[in-house]
Design a protein around this motif. Structure first.
Motif, PDB file in Angstrom:
ATOM      1  N   UNK B  53       0.809  -1.222   0.000  1.00 45.50           N
ATOM      2  CA  UNK B  53       0.000   0.000   0.000  1.00 45.50           C
ATOM      3  C   UNK B  53       0.844   1.275   0.000  1.00 45.50           C
ATOM      4  N   UNK B  77      -0.905   5.608  -5.747  1.00 41.16           N
ATOM      5  CA  UNK B  77      -2.133   6.366  -5.450  1.00 41.16           C
ATOM      6  C   UNK B  77      -3.265   5.931  -6.381  1.00 41.16           C
ATOM      7  N   UNK B  80      -4.593   2.634  -5.283  1.00 37.45           N
ATOM      8  CA  UNK B  80      -5.326   2.717  -4.008  1.00 37.45           C
ATOM      9  C   UNK B  80      -6.740   3.270  -4.168  1.00 37.45           C
ATOM     10  N   UNK B  81      -7.013   3.879  -5.310  1.00 32.19           N
ATOM     11  CA  UNK B  81      -8.389   4.319  -5.568  1.00 32.19           C
ATOM     12  C   UNK B  81      -9.335   3.122  -5.643  1.00 32.19           C
ATOM     13  N   UNK B  85      -8.929  -0.823   2.536  1.00 32.71           N
ATOM     14  CA  UNK B  85      -7.965  -1.385   3.486  1.00 32.71           C
ATOM     15  C   UNK B  85      -8.465  -1.202   4.912  1.00 32.71           C
TER      16      UNK B  85
END
Lengths: 246, 298
Positions: B53, B77, B80-81, B85
């Motif tokens: 992450x 980034x 991670x959209x 988590x």
């Protein structure tokens, strides 16, 4: 929404600081009813009285400590409270997280610098004295820009130290150690290197020694230097944070 | 076999000073399935997840999350959209209320499902106006789960998700994870609760001392892992049991118990060859497989 988060994080510190600074300004101006002119210096102009108390007095020290504390927070602090994982999993870069926090703190310190502008001329007129609002604005400019340096110092320490209270202690010690360094070493020969002098105008050519009013052109070169110092500290904090493992 | 990997690492390594938390990890997690990530305390589970992450930087090796490199901040980034988590400590912002926390999180994601948010708020009995710092540990865990489950991400990563939950809430959580997987979300979760993993996972990865020691589907584990108990008429002969497919070997009197990781028929044949008078082969639980993996590798 990151702006909102950083506002919520810092609002207690900001509002408490505002209350303390406002209370001090109100209290100091009110005391002029009884303490001005001072018995020992009957010729002291009212502007000199205000300068000694507000712009070169305890208020300055309180402002510095408040400013440096406004720079606290961030991912290291979140690591100790356990929320760093949540924050770092958001679809943002670390720079995205740092810049709004710095901006919120800088706006807050600028607003705190404006408190004497609101209080001093108004309260002075209520007790029968005059303090020019233009002077208050000039000092607010000095406080805001030098305050940015102190905010950035707090910002930097909060990026460096992982301990829950270490950054806070560093923030409190920084102005003290800085003052000891610039006043107790060869740096004393360079008034512009002393940020406290820049805040108050003391020992700078812009301050009229008799009236304690800022005269002549605004010290833009010194302000630019202060801005660069603040930017350098913020950049250093960005570099430290980008390399950190959480 | 999954067609694509949502998590893919090659020789991923994380060192803290001289200590190697993750060693040369080659991990692949398939899309659309539930993968349990097992390991002892300090085995490297959280370190692996943090590298995936972008929370910590790999010392060496590479990794991809949803096809994007994990060591490039902007790519991370973007990935991670589409990742939800739940961190091990389940902490969010103590100074926000539940409603503020939900609104804050919602603003970052386009895959937010308001109807699921409303249902989970009711189901978890979370008071919207209460500050997070005033919530119990269990309620904080539920809030952290809500913030992940109210979305429809491509990948859901959970670090010890059931810790701090009561049995009813654990049951609801497991059902939610199964439902998320049914909706096409890949679920990757670490846990100490092997029974939970065994109940819902399709695939299991076991990490020990930073290294991957087991990577198999639950079906493969059930098919290939056997407990073989050999009985001998007298003291068992000394025999080198090391070899492919053999895990732990335990001798007790005239009996030898072998944990087989495959090749059970060959092992049985060999056992008869050295004079075993009784051979019994039985299925093993995931718990036994896990213990066998980490104890043998230790």
């Amino acid at each position: 929404m990151l702006w909102y988060k950083f506002w919520l994080e810092s609002r207690v510190r900001f509002l408490a600081s505002g209350v303390v600074l406002a209370a001090y300004c109100v209290s100091f101006v009110q005391q002029a009813r009884y303490n001005f002119p001072p018995v020992m210096e009957p010729a002291l102009p009212y502007s000199g009285y205000v300068w000694r108390g507000i712009y070169n007095g305890i208020d300055t020290l309180v402002f510095v400590i408040v400013a440096v504390m406004l720079g606290l927070g961030g991912l290291q602090r979140e690591r100790s409270t356990g929320s760093a994982g949540f924050t770092l999993a958001l679809p943002t870069t670390r720079l995205d997280l740092l810049m709004p926090r710095a901006a919120v703190a800088l706006v807050q310190v600028a607003l705190l610098a404006m408190i004497p502008v609101v209080i001093v001329p108004w309260m002075s007129s209520r007790i029968g004295h005059v303090y020019p609002i233009a002077q208050s604005l000039k000092f607010a400019g000095l406080f805001a820009i030098t305050g940015a340096v102190w905010v950035s110092a707090g910002f930097f320490w909060s990026a460096v130290f992982t301990g829950e209270h270490t950054a806070t202690i560093a923030c409190i010690l920084t102005p003290i150690l800085y003052a000891a360094t610039v006043n107790g070493t060869a740096l004393r020969q360079y008034p512009s290197a002393n940020i406290f002098n820049v805040m108050s105008g003391a020992r700078l050519p812009v301050l009229d020694r008799t009236t304690s009013l800022l005269v002549g052109p605004f010290p833009w070169t010194t302000m630019l230097a202060m801005t660069l110092v603040a930017a350098a500290l913020l950049c250093a904090a960005v570099v430290v944070t980008s390399r950190e493992d959480f | 076999m999954a067609d694509s990997w949502v998590i893919e690492t090659t020789a991923l390594t994380k060192r803290y000073g001289k200590f190697e938390a993750v060693r040369q990890l080659d991990l692949r997690v398939g899309a659309g399935r539930i993968t349990g990530f097992l390991g002892r305390n300090g085995a490297g589970k959280s370190s692996t997840i943090k590298m995936l992450l972008g929370m910590s930087h790999p010392s060496s090796g590479t990794g991809r999350l949803l096809g994007r490199p994990i060591d490039d901040e902007r790519e991370s980034r973007e990935s991670r959209k589409h990742v939800a988590y739940v961190a091990e400590d389940k902490q969010t912002y103590a100074y926000m209320t539940v409603a503020q926390m939900v609104a804050f999180t919602r603003s970052f994601y386009s895959d937010w499902r308001p109807e699921v948010e409303a249902r989970l708020l009711r189901q978890y009995d979370l008071p919207p106006g209460r500050r997070v710092k005033a919530l119990s540990k269990g309620m904080r865990t539920k809030l952290a789960l809500l913030l992940a489950l109210a979305r429809q991400p491509e990948l859901l990563i959970l670090d010890e998700p059931s810790e701090g939950l009561d049995p009813v809430s654990i049951e609801e959580l497991l059902q939610a994870l199964v439902a998320a997987a049914a909706d096409g979300t890949a679920v990757f979760f670490s846990s100490h609760q092997i029974a939970e993993v065994e109940r819902i996972a399709d695939h299991v990865c076991v990490i020990d001392r930073g290294r991957l020691v087991l990577d198999a589907s639950l079906e493969q584990i059930r098919d290939q892992h056997r407990r073989i108990e050999l009985g001998f008429a007298s003291d068992p002969p000394s025999w080198d049991w090391s070899g492919e497919g053999i895990g732990s070997v335990r001798t007790s009197g005239r009996q030898i118990t072998i944990m087989a990781r495959g090749n059970a028929d060959a092992i049985i044949e060999r056992a008869y060859g050295i004079g075993a008078v009784s051979v019994e082969s039985s299925a093993v639980s995931l718990r036994e497989v896990f213990l066998d993996s980490v104890v043998t590798e230790a």
